[in-house]
Structures are given as structure tokens and as C-alpha cells.
Design a protein around this motif. Structure first.
Motif, PDB file in Angstrom:
ATOM      1  N   MET A   1       0.826  -1.185   0.000  1.00  0.00           N
ATOM      2  CA  MET A   1       0.000   0.000   0.000  1.00  0.00           C
ATOM      3  C   MET A   1       0.878   1.259   0.000  1.00  0.00           C
ATOM      4  O   MET A   1       0.543   2.235  -0.648  1.00  0.00           O
ATOM      5  N   ARG A   2       1.982   1.196   0.786  1.00  0.00           N
ATOM      6  CA  ARG A   2       2.873   2.361   0.834  1.00  0.00           C
ATOM      7  C   ARG A   2       3.516   2.634  -0.525  1.00  0.00           C
ATOM      8  O   ARG A   2       3.713   3.779  -0.904  1.00  0.00           O
ATOM      9  N   ALA A   3       3.867   1.585  -1.233  1.00  0.00           N
ATOM     10  CA  ALA A   3       4.494   1.740  -2.542  1.00  0.00           C
ATOM     11  C   ALA A   3       3.536   2.400  -3.524  1.00  0.00           C
ATOM     12  O   ALA A   3       3.938   3.249  -4.331  1.00  0.00           O
ATOM     13  N   ALA A   4       2.282   2.068  -3.473  1.00  0.00           N
ATOM     14  CA  ALA A   4       1.296   2.678  -4.377  1.00  0.00           C
ATOM     15  C   ALA A   4       1.117   4.166  -4.070  1.00  0.00           C
ATOM     16  O   ALA A   4       1.010   4.992  -4.982  1.00  0.00           O
ATOM     17  N   VAL A   5       1.100   4.503  -2.792  1.00  0.00           N
ATOM     18  CA  VAL A   5       0.971   5.915  -2.408  1.00  0.00           C
ATOM     19  C   VAL A   5       2.210   6.691  -2.841  1.00  0.00           C
ATOM     20  O   VAL A   5       2.109   7.801  -3.383  1.00  0.00           O
ATOM     21  N   TRP A   6       3.388   6.108  -2.618  1.00  0.00           N
ATOM     22  CA  TRP A   6       4.620   6.784  -3.022  1.00  0.00           C
ATOM     23  C   TRP A   6       4.676   6.939  -4.540  1.00  0.00           C
ATOM     24  O   TRP A   6       5.062   7.986  -5.056  1.00  0.00           O
ATOM     25  N   ASN A   7       4.266   5.925  -5.264  1.00  0.00           N
ATOM     26  CA  ASN A   7       4.258   5.973  -6.721  1.00  0.00           C
ATOM     27  C   ASN A   7       3.294   7.054  -7.215  1.00  0.00           C
ATOM     28  O   ASN A   7       3.598   7.792  -8.159  1.00  0.00           O
ATOM     29  N   THR A   8       2.158   7.176  -6.600  1.00  0.00           N
ATOM     30  CA  THR A   8       1.186   8.206  -6.984  1.00  0.00           C
ATOM     31  C   THR A   8       1.741   9.595  -6.727  1.00  0.00           C
ATOM     32  O   THR A   8       1.614  10.497  -7.564  1.00  0.00           O
ATOM     33  N   ARG A   9       2.347   9.799  -5.578  1.00  0.00           N
ATOM     34  CA  ARG A   9       2.930  11.109  -5.254  1.00  0.00           C
ATOM     35  C   ARG A   9       4.055  11.470  -6.224  1.00  0.00           C
ATOM     36  O   ARG A   9       4.156  12.608  -6.683  1.00  0.00           O
ATOM     37  N   ALA A  10       4.905  10.502  -6.537  1.00  0.00           N
ATOM     38  CA  ALA A  10       6.002  10.763  -7.467  1.00  0.00           C
ATOM     39  C   ALA A  10       5.471  11.088  -8.856  1.00  0.00           C
ATOM     40  O   ALA A  10       5.971  11.999  -9.536  1.00  0.00           O
ATOM     41  N   ALA A  11       4.433  10.388  -9.290  1.00  0.00           N
ATOM     42  CA  ALA A  11       3.843  10.651 -10.603  1.00  0.00           C
ATOM     43  C   ALA A  11       3.218  12.043 -10.637  1.00  0.00           C
ATOM     44  O   ALA A  11       3.346  12.764 -11.632  1.00  0.00           O
ATOM     45  N   LEU A  12       2.545  12.438  -9.583  1.00  0.00           N
ATOM     46  CA  LEU A  12       1.948  13.777  -9.530  1.00  0.00           C
ATOM     47  C   LEU A  12       3.020  14.857  -9.551  1.00  0.00           C
ATOM     48  O   LEU A  12       2.885  15.874 -10.257  1.00  0.00           O
ATOM     49  N   LEU A  13       4.072  14.664  -8.795  1.00  0.00           N
ATOM     50  CA  LEU A  13       5.146  15.647  -8.762  1.00  0.00           C
ATOM     51  C   LEU A  13       5.834  15.751 -10.122  1.00  0.00           C
ATOM     52  O   LEU A  13       6.111  16.845 -10.618  1.00  0.00           O
ATOM     53  N   TYR A  14       6.076  14.632 -10.763  1.00  0.00           N
ATOM     54  CA  TYR A  14       6.704  14.604 -12.075  1.00  0.00           C
ATOM     55  C   TYR A  14       5.825  15.286 -13.123  1.00  0.00           C
ATOM     56  O   TYR A  14       6.285  16.085 -13.926  1.00  0.00           O
ATOM     57  N   SER A  15       4.539  14.977 -13.110  1.00  0.00           N
ATOM     58  CA  SER A  15       3.637  15.592 -14.087  1.00  0.00           C
ATOM     59  C   SER A  15       3.470  17.081 -13.821  1.00  0.00           C
ATOM     60  O   SER A  15       3.384  17.870 -14.770  1.00  0.00           O
ATOM     61  N   LEU A  16       3.443  17.485 -12.575  1.00  0.00           N
ATOM     62  CA  LEU A  16       3.347  18.912 -12.263  1.00  0.00           C
ATOM     63  C   LEU A  16       4.564  19.659 -12.791  1.00  0.00           C
ATOM     64  O   LEU A  16       4.435  20.727 -13.395  1.00  0.00           O
ATOM     65  N   GLY A  17       5.744  19.102 -12.630  1.00  0.00           N
ATOM     66  CA  GLY A  17       6.952  19.728 -13.151  1.00  0.00           C
ATOM     67  C   GLY A  17       6.952  19.793 -14.664  1.00  0.00           C
ATOM     68  O   GLY A  17       7.335  20.798 -15.266  1.00  0.00           O
ATOM     69  N   GLY A  18       6.516  18.734 -15.322  1.00  0.00           N
ATOM     70  CA  GLY A  18       6.470  18.719 -16.785  1.00  0.00           C
ATOM     71  C   GLY A  18       5.486  19.737 -17.333  1.00  0.00           C
ATOM     72  O   GLY A  18       5.796  20.478 -18.271  1.00  0.00           O
ATOM     73  N   TRP A  19       4.288  19.783 -16.766  1.00  0.00           N
ATOM     74  CA  TRP A  19       3.292  20.753 -17.241  1.00  0.00           C
ATOM     75  C   TRP A  19       3.709  22.180 -16.925  1.00  0.00           C
ATOM     76  O   TRP A  19       3.410  23.112 -17.687  1.00  0.00           O
ATOM     77  N   THR A  20       4.386  22.384 -15.810  1.00  0.00           N
ATOM     78  CA  THR A  20       4.873  23.728 -15.475  1.00  0.00           C
ATOM     79  C   THR A  20       5.907  24.181 -16.488  1.00  0.00           C
ATOM     80  O   THR A  20       5.873  25.326 -16.960  1.00  0.00           O
ATOM     81  N   MET A  21       6.825  23.308 -16.860  1.00  0.00           N
ATOM     82  CA  MET A  21       7.841  23.647 -17.854  1.00  0.00           C
ATOM     83  C   MET A  21       7.202  23.927 -19.209  1.00  0.00           C
ATOM     84  O   MET A  21       7.548  24.893 -19.887  1.00  0.00           O
ATOM     85  N   LEU A  22       6.262  23.088 -19.616  1.00  0.00           N
ATOM     86  CA  LEU A  22       5.582  23.290 -20.891  1.00  0.00           C
ATOM     87  C   LEU A  22       4.807  24.612 -20.891  1.00  0.00           C
ATOM     88  O   LEU A  22       4.870  25.385 -21.850  1.00  0.00           O
ATOM     89  N   GLY A  23       4.104  24.894 -19.815  1.00  0.00           N
ATOM     90  CA  GLY A  23       3.367  26.154 -19.715  1.00  0.00           C
ATOM     91  C   GLY A  23       4.282  27.360 -19.723  1.00  0.00           C
ATOM     92  O   GLY A  23       3.974  28.387 -20.338  1.00  0.00           O
ATOM     93  N   ALA A  24       5.417  27.257 -19.057  1.00  0.00           N
ATOM     94  CA  ALA A  24       6.373  28.365 -19.042  1.00  0.00           C
ATOM     95  C   ALA A  24       6.944  28.611 -20.430  1.00  0.00           C
ATOM     96  O   ALA A  24       7.115  29.768 -20.846  1.00  0.00           O
ATOM     97  N   MET A  25       7.238  27.550 -21.171  1.00  0.00           N
ATOM     98  CA  MET A  25       7.771  27.722 -22.525  1.00  0.00           C
ATOM     99  C   MET A  25       6.733  28.357 -23.443  1.00  0.00           C
ATOM    100  O   MET A  25       7.056  29.238 -24.241  1.00  0.00           O
ATOM    101  N   ILE A  26       5.478  27.932 -23.330  1.00  0.00           N
ATOM    102  CA  ILE A  26       4.426  28.530 -24.157  1.00  0.00           C
ATOM    103  C   ILE A  26       4.236  29.993 -23.786  1.00  0.00           C
ATOM    104  O   ILE A  26       4.152  30.863 -24.654  1.00  0.00           O
ATOM    105  N   HIS A  27       4.180  30.283 -22.504  1.00  0.00           N
ATOM    106  CA  HIS A  27       4.023  31.666 -22.057  1.00  0.00           C
ATOM    107  C   HIS A  27       5.212  32.515 -22.503  1.00  0.00           C
ATOM    108  O   HIS A  27       5.039  33.639 -22.976  1.00  0.00           O
ATOM    109  N   TYR A  28       6.401  31.996 -22.376  1.00  0.00           N
ATOM    110  CA  TYR A  28       7.615  32.709 -22.757  1.00  0.00           C
ATOM    111  C   TYR A  28       7.627  33.030 -24.248  1.00  0.00           C
ATOM    112  O   TYR A  28       7.969  34.126 -24.662  1.00  0.00           O
TER     113      TYR A  28
END
Length: 99
Positions: A1-28
Motif C-alpha cells: 500500500m505504501r508503494a502505491a501511495v509513493w508511486n502516486t505522489r512521485a507521478a503527480l510531482l513529475y507531471s506537475l513539473g512537466g506541465w509547469t515547464m511546458l506552460g512556461a515555454m508557451i508563455h515565454y
């Protein structure tokens, strides 16, 4: 159960960083057209004007062929952005080479 929670958190953090970078490049690229005042001051490759190479070839029949090649540095906004990010980690205080 802990591994699934950690995997979900890591996926959310990774996707947030990717979308932030993509949004910054488009805005820039949309707000400033990719050019910020003073951006090209520290980038020696962006300061170069068009470069020309002239090749002269003499043929066997006494004809002279002159070929002029003009290179222009047209960089997409993503290249300028990546160079700027790279310059924060690897500062280059050495003057550019003549090559």
C-alpha cells in the motif's frame, strides 16, 4: 500500500513539473515573441551576424566558379531557453573561439 501511495505522489510531482515547464515555454514564446531585452548580451552565439563562406573553384576549361554560402543563426525559442538554463549551471566566462 505504501508503494502505491509513493508511486502516486512521485507521478503527480513529475507531471506537475512537466506541465509547469511546458506552460512556461508557451508563455515565454507567446508573450515576448521569444526575445527578452538583454537576452543576447551573454550568449556569444546569438551575437554573431550572418556568416558567409566563399568558395572559388577553377575548372579545367579556364572557368571560375564562385559559390557563396550564407549561414544565419535562426534559433527557435526552445533553444534559447535551454541555453539560458544551461548557462546557470555551466557559466562560460571564456571568450568565444574564432572557429
Amino acid at each position: 500500500m505504501r508503494a502505491a501511495v509513493w508511486n502516486t505522489r512521485a507521478a503527480l510531482l513529475y507531471s506537475l513539473g512537466g506541465w509547469t515547464m511546458l506552460g512556461a515555454m508557451i508563455h515565454y514564446s507567446r508573450t515576448s515573441g521569444g526575445d527578452i531585452a538583454g537576452e543576447n548580451e551573454s550568449d556569444p552565439q546569438a551575437q554573431q551576424g550572418p556568416r558567409q563562406e566563399v568558395f572559388v573553384t577553377d575548372t579545367a576549361f579556364g572557368l571560375r566558379v564562385t559559390t557563396t554560402i550564407t549561414y544565419r543563426e535562426v534559433q527557435p525559442p526552445i533553444t534559447r531557453l535551454l541555453r539560458r538554463v544551461k548557462s546557470f549551471f555551466y557559466p562560460n566566462d571564456v571568450p568565444p573561439s574564432e572557429n
